[in-house]
Design a protein around this motif. Structure first.
Motif, PDB file in Angstrom:
ATOM      1  N   ALA A 179       0.814  -1.223   0.000  1.00  0.00           N
ATOM      2  CA  ALA A 179       0.000   0.000   0.000  1.00  0.00           C
ATOM      3  C   ALA A 179       0.841   1.264   0.000  1.00  0.00           C
ATOM      4  O   ALA A 179       0.297   2.368  -0.012  1.00  0.00           O
ATOM      5  N   LEU A 180       2.170   1.111   0.022  1.00  0.00           N
ATOM      6  CA  LEU A 180       3.073   2.265  -0.034  1.00  0.00           C
ATOM      7  C   LEU A 180       3.980   2.140  -1.251  1.00  0.00           C
ATOM      8  O   LEU A 180       4.356   1.031  -1.646  1.00  0.00           O
ATOM      9  N   PRO A 181       4.340   3.267  -1.878  1.00  0.00           N
ATOM     10  CA  PRO A 181       5.249   3.221  -3.025  1.00  0.00           C
ATOM     11  C   PRO A 181       6.666   2.879  -2.581  1.00  0.00           C
ATOM     12  O   PRO A 181       6.988   2.949  -1.390  1.00  0.00           O
ATOM     13  N   TYR A 182       7.485   2.477  -3.546  1.00  0.00           N
ATOM     14  CA  TYR A 182       8.897   2.274  -3.247  1.00  0.00           C
ATOM     15  C   TYR A 182       9.739   2.769  -4.413  1.00  0.00           C
ATOM     16  O   TYR A 182       9.527   2.360  -5.544  1.00  0.00           O
ATOM     17  N   PRO A 183      10.720   3.610  -4.104  1.00  0.00           N
ATOM     18  CA  PRO A 183      10.809   4.321  -2.819  1.00  0.00           C
ATOM     19  C   PRO A 183       9.766   5.426  -2.757  1.00  0.00           C
ATOM     20  O   PRO A 183       9.164   5.775  -3.767  1.00  0.00           O
ATOM     21  N   ILE A 184       9.568   5.978  -1.561  1.00  0.00           N
ATOM     22  CA  ILE A 184       8.703   7.153  -1.478  1.00  0.00           C
ATOM     23  C   ILE A 184       9.390   8.296  -2.226  1.00  0.00           C
ATOM     24  O   ILE A 184      10.557   8.193  -2.596  1.00  0.00           O
ATOM     25  N   SER A 185       8.684   9.383  -2.448  1.00  0.00           N
ATOM     26  CA  SER A 185       9.237  10.480  -3.247  1.00  0.00           C
ATOM     27  C   SER A 185      10.529  11.033  -2.658  1.00  0.00           C
ATOM     28  O   SER A 185      11.455  11.380  -3.389  1.00  0.00           O
ATOM     29  N   MET A 186      10.600  11.115  -1.330  1.00  0.00           N
ATOM     30  CA  MET A 186      11.833  11.605  -0.720  1.00  0.00           C
ATOM     31  C   MET A 186      12.968  10.633  -0.965  1.00  0.00           C
ATOM     32  O   MET A 186      14.125  11.033  -1.134  1.00  0.00           O
ATOM     33  N   GLY A 187      12.670   9.342  -0.998  1.00  0.00           N
ATOM     34  CA  GLY A 187      13.686   8.358  -1.319  1.00  0.00           C
ATOM     35  C   GLY A 187      14.195   8.505  -2.743  1.00  0.00           C
ATOM     36  O   GLY A 187      15.393   8.371  -3.012  1.00  0.00           O
ATOM     37  N   GLN A 188      13.278   8.804  -3.670  1.00  0.00           N
ATOM     38  CA  GLN A 188      13.691   9.072  -5.045  1.00  0.00           C
ATOM     39  C   GLN A 188      14.545  10.338  -5.102  1.00  0.00           C
ATOM     40  O   GLN A 188      15.522  10.404  -5.858  1.00  0.00           O
ATOM     41  N   ARG A 189      14.170  11.304  -4.288  1.00  0.00           N
ATOM     42  CA  ARG A 189      14.862  12.599  -4.299  1.00  0.00           C
ATOM     43  C   ARG A 189      16.309  12.476  -3.834  1.00  0.00           C
ATOM     44  O   ARG A 189      17.212  13.073  -4.416  1.00  0.00           O
ATOM     45  N   ASN A 190      16.549  11.678  -2.794  1.00  0.00           N
ATOM     46  CA  ASN A 190      17.909  11.618  -2.267  1.00  0.00           C
ATOM     47  C   ASN A 190      18.641  10.321  -2.599  1.00  0.00           C
ATOM     48  O   ASN A 190      19.812  10.178  -2.268  1.00  0.00           O
ATOM     49  N   GLY A 191      17.953   9.389  -3.254  1.00  0.00           N
ATOM     50  CA  GLY A 191      18.618   8.173  -3.705  1.00  0.00           C
ATOM     51  C   GLY A 191      19.140   7.297  -2.590  1.00  0.00           C
ATOM     52  O   GLY A 191      20.039   6.492  -2.793  1.00  0.00           O
ATOM     53  N   GLN A 192      18.555   7.395  -1.390  1.00  0.00           N
ATOM     54  CA  GLN A 192      19.087   6.667  -0.246  1.00  0.00           C
ATOM     55  C   GLN A 192      18.623   5.204  -0.166  1.00  0.00           C
ATOM     56  O   GLN A 192      19.465   4.329   0.062  1.00  0.00           O
ATOM     57  N   PRO A 193      17.354   4.858  -0.312  1.00  0.00           N
ATOM     58  CA  PRO A 193      17.003   3.439  -0.142  1.00  0.00           C
ATOM     59  C   PRO A 193      17.681   2.593  -1.214  1.00  0.00           C
ATOM     60  O   PRO A 193      17.810   3.005  -2.365  1.00  0.00           O
ATOM     61  N   ALA A 194      18.105   1.411  -0.825  1.00  0.00           N
ATOM     62  CA  ALA A 194      18.764   0.511  -1.773  1.00  0.00           C
ATOM     63  C   ALA A 194      17.786   0.155  -2.901  1.00  0.00           C
ATOM     64  O   ALA A 194      16.614  -0.116  -2.652  1.00  0.00           O
ATOM     65  N   PRO A 195      18.252   0.160  -4.148  1.00  0.00           N
ATOM     66  CA  PRO A 195      17.346  -0.108  -5.270  1.00  0.00           C
ATOM     67  C   PRO A 195      16.923  -1.572  -5.336  1.00  0.00           C
ATOM     68  O   PRO A 195      17.627  -2.468  -4.853  1.00  0.00           O
ATOM     69  N   VAL A 196      15.784  -1.806  -5.930  1.00  0.00           N
ATOM     70  CA  VAL A 196      15.317  -3.157  -6.237  1.00  0.00           C
ATOM     71  C   VAL A 196      15.778  -3.472  -7.655  1.00  0.00           C
ATOM     72  O   VAL A 196      15.593  -2.669  -8.571  1.00  0.00           O
ATOM     73  N   ILE A 197      16.394  -4.635  -7.830  1.00  0.00           N
ATOM     74  CA  ILE A 197      16.994  -5.003  -9.115  1.00  0.00           C
ATOM     75  C   ILE A 197      16.277  -6.205  -9.713  1.00  0.00           C
ATOM     76  O   ILE A 197      16.029  -7.204  -9.022  1.00  0.00           O
ATOM     77  N   LEU A 198      15.958  -6.108 -10.995  1.00  0.00           N
ATOM     78  CA  LEU A 198      15.374  -7.222 -11.750  1.00  0.00           C
ATOM     79  C   LEU A 198      16.516  -7.928 -12.479  1.00  0.00           C
ATOM     80  O   LEU A 198      17.271  -7.298 -13.227  1.00  0.00           O
ATOM     81  N   THR A 199      16.665  -9.230 -12.260  1.00  0.00           N
ATOM     82  CA  THR A 199      17.812  -9.963 -12.804  1.00  0.00           C
ATOM     83  C   THR A 199      17.373 -11.057 -13.770  1.00  0.00           C
ATOM     84  O   THR A 199      16.290 -11.636 -13.624  1.00  0.00           O
ATOM     85  N   LEU A 200      18.207 -11.328 -14.760  1.00  0.00           N
ATOM     86  CA  LEU A 200      18.035 -12.454 -15.684  1.00  0.00           C
ATOM     87  C   LEU A 200      19.322 -13.251 -15.710  1.00  0.00           C
ATOM     88  O   LEU A 200      20.421 -12.681 -15.781  1.00  0.00           O
ATOM     89  N   ASP A 201      19.192 -14.568 -15.676  1.00  0.00           N
ATOM     90  CA  ASP A 201      20.380 -15.420 -15.689  1.00  0.00           C
ATOM     91  C   ASP A 201      20.039 -16.723 -16.412  1.00  0.00           C
ATOM     92  O   ASP A 201      18.911 -17.219 -16.324  1.00  0.00           O
ATOM     93  N   GLY A 202      20.995 -17.255 -17.143  1.00  0.00           N
ATOM     94  CA  GLY A 202      20.774 -18.528 -17.827  1.00  0.00           C
ATOM     95  C   GLY A 202      21.566 -18.620 -19.107  1.00  0.00           C
ATOM     96  O   GLY A 202      22.342 -17.720 -19.467  1.00  0.00           O
ATOM     97  N   ASP A 203      21.357 -19.724 -19.842  1.00  0.00           N
ATOM     98  CA  ASP A 203      22.056 -19.986 -21.112  1.00  0.00           C
ATOM     99  C   ASP A 203      21.359 -19.217 -22.226  1.00  0.00           C
ATOM    100  O   ASP A 203      20.459 -19.746 -22.902  1.00  0.00           O
TER     101      ASP A 203
END
Length: 600
Positions: A521-545
């Motif tokens: 029910a809350l965004p990630y990051p909140i707007s202040m988090g986007q503003r200062n770049g402090q919360p660790a980012p969520v990464i989408l990964t792909l791996d394989g042949d």
């Protein structure tokens, strides 16, 4: 919301606990999935500890709870202990979330409530030379009337700026020269000039106020904040503990502000205007921008995307830093949306509990406070809660004696009444003292002998009157309000791969589309988090042949709103019926791993 929870144990919530008792309780709590961390030692030699609930959990988000940073709100420490018991007695809120609870970050100041001389101070025992002489801690307050309380003294003086209030003789008010009033008294803290420097009580024992010694808007002009943020070991230890745990995604503060009820205030000067960004001429040509126009942050981000290296994640933090827009000092509008929503929900929750909010307004968060630092620097939702406030005085409807009176006469009467009217706060405090404390909340003015003045009386509001109700009120106050914080813990972002599509483009080439959902029910990051770049980012990964033709093996998810879905697309070359692994990787939230069959 009904939690159905109750703090069931031998823990007694009908009294206020000393720091020694608090530490003993925390040791008793720290078994099984709970662990106690000692993160610092106060200048007075007291341990600063944090209880970790969910020590057996890994790869889960965490919530940090801090209480009583100024040390003069003992009810807040009780609230932290009570919340810890709620969590330990039920698994409902600890299955997928870790908790860090710190009941007593300022034990030196908290000890004063239990001392024989109650001053209400918020400072620890860090030695500070407030008056710049060759000694420290040599001129503190003195108990002149021997009642064990430090209040005020009024000194009869022709140079005084105060007079006795006509509305209530217990109170002093500043003389209004415009109304022809002449001051009769000086008013200052109860005490004497111990160091004979002509100043009174200007260099007492200690110290630094832990509650105003954090970096955001650090109040350099206030000597009680110290010389710099983190100077005192409690604050440094707290910041280091939190920065070492990037999984902390929400922060609660128990004290005198109340973001649960009243959203964080704005209106501070010097804030960067992110809606009207001016592009300096030295950058305008590079960005193909018009230096005479203004841009929103979203528009500025699009301008920067055209000039950065491929794959660079252009964020509000990058733009603000590059253009030297300055620090944020006011809450961002997008964040105020959820703060206002939860405030309205909280009022409804309290109303359903028949809990009155007709009380004195909570204190706005102070510059240098923990709750402001958590929001502006950590970039996470920061909620604070005030567990007690004095009830307002209900005004009786005034009868109109003379309905024929002219408008001018009415205005003159209203102006005359308003001039000497007691403030809403004074009315409430006096009424509360009289009704609930048998008058003990206000010390009657009493003549005392003073070595420096002829006519001196001591009296005024008693310390802790505003913050500390009778002990028998503790349990009901905590049981009603604290479950709301448990409700907020269920609003955390939650990431999942909502859907996937694989399209055969021919020749062993496939288009892969992944749909990432934030089910919270809350965004990630909140707007202040986007503003200062402090919360660790969520990464989408792909791996394989496979061979990636378009897209990257590690893609930042970026900002994603509450209950929203974002699509990510790759072109890849792979053999049919091969499987690749898609994942959502985060130091904050639980990782997600999913196998995707190509061409199947």
């Amino acid at each position: 919301m009904s939690s159905g929870l109750k703090a069931q144990s031998d823990t007694e919530f009908g009294k206020y606990h000393t720091n020694r008792e608090i530490q003993q309780l925390l040791k008793e709590f720290s078994s099984g999935n709970a662990k106690l961390h000692t993160i610092a030692e106060s200048p007075g030699g007291e341990p600063i500890t944090v209880l970790e609930i969910g020590a057996n959990l890994s790869d889960v988000p965490a919530i940090f709870v801090g209480a009583n940073f100024e040390g003069n709100v003992p009810l807040a420490s009780e609230g932290a202990l009570y919340l810890a018991k709620l969590l330990l007695d039920s698994t409902a809120y600890t299955e997928d979330v870790k908790w860090y609870i710190m009941p007593q970050p300022n034990p030196d100041a908290a000890a004063v409530y239990f001392s024989s001389l109650k001053t209400g101070v918020a400072t620890n025992l860090f030695k500070i030379n407030n008056d710049g002489d060759e000694a420290t801690d040599e001129d503190g307050p003195d108990d002149l009337n021997g009642d064990g309380l430090i209040t005020q003294m009024r000194i009869k003086s022709i140079e005084g700026n105060y007079i006795v209030s006509e509305k209530d003789a217990r109170l002093m008010k500043k003389a209004d020269k415009k109304e022809g009033e002449r001051g009769e008294y000086k008013v200052m803290t109860e005490g004497i000039d111990n160091d004979k420097d002509g100043k009174f009580n200007e260099d007492g024992i200690g110290g630094i106020n832990v509650g105003i010694a954090f970096p955001h808007l650090f109040p350099y002009e206030n000597k009680e904040a110290g010389l710099f943020a983190g100077q005192t070991p409690e604050v440094y230890g707290i910041m280091r503990f939190i920065y070492d745990r990037p999984e902390i995604s929400m922060v609660y503060t128990l004290g005198t502000s109340n973001f649960c009820l009243v959203p964080p205030k704005g209106g501070r000067k010097g804030d960067a205007n992110l809606k009207q960004i001016k592009i300096p001429r030295r950058y305008a040509s590079m960005l193909n921008a018009d230096a005479s126009k203004t841009y929103t942050m979203d528009e500025a981000i699009e301008l920067f995307k055209t000039v950065v290296s491929p794959g660079t994640d252009v964020t509000a933090s990058l733009v603000a830093s590059y253009l030297s827009l300055g620090p944020a000092t006011n809450p961002l509008e997008d964040d105020l949306v959820f703060y206002k929503k939860y405030a309205e929900d909280y009022k409804k929750y309290l109303k359903a509990k028949n809990f009155s909010t007709e009380t004195l307004d909570p204190t706005p968060a102070k510059d240098g406070s923990f709750e402001l630092w958590a929001y502006y620097h950590l970039g996470v939702p920061s909620f604070s809660m005030q567990l007690f406030s004095v009830p307002k005085v209900k005004e009786e409807a005034k009868k109109e004696d003379d309905k024929e009176a002219s408008d001018d006469k009415k205005k003159k009467e209203e102006k005359s009444e308003k001039k000497d009217e007691l403030s809403e706060k004074d009315k409430a405090l006096l009424a509360y003292s009289d009704a609930e404390l048998d008058g003990a909340g206000f010390v009657a003015w009493t003549k005392v002998n003073h070595p420096d003045f002829d006519e001196v009386e001591v009296g005024g509001y008693a310390p802790y009157l505003e913050t500390t109700p009778k002990a028998e009120k503790i349990d009901s106050l905590l049981a009603t309000q604290l479950p709301w914080l448990l409700h907020l813990s269920e609003e955390l972002p939650e990431f999942a791969i909502a859907d996937k599509e694989v399209t055969d483009m021919g020749g062993g080439i496939y288009k892969l589309e992944l749909f990432v959902a934030n089910n919270g029910a809350l965004p990630y990051p909140i707007s202040m988090g986007q503003r200062n770049g402090q919360p660790a980012p969520v990464i989408l990964t792909l791996d394989g042949d496979m061979e990636l033709l378009e897209g990257k093996p590690r893609t930042p998810v970026g900002a994603i709103g509450a209950n929203q879905v974002k699509k990510y697309t790759w072109l890849l070359k792979a053999s049919k019926n091969k499987s690749i692994t898609a994942g959502i990787e985060s130091t904050v939230f639980t990782d997600v791993v999913e196998q995707i069959k190509i061409g199947g």
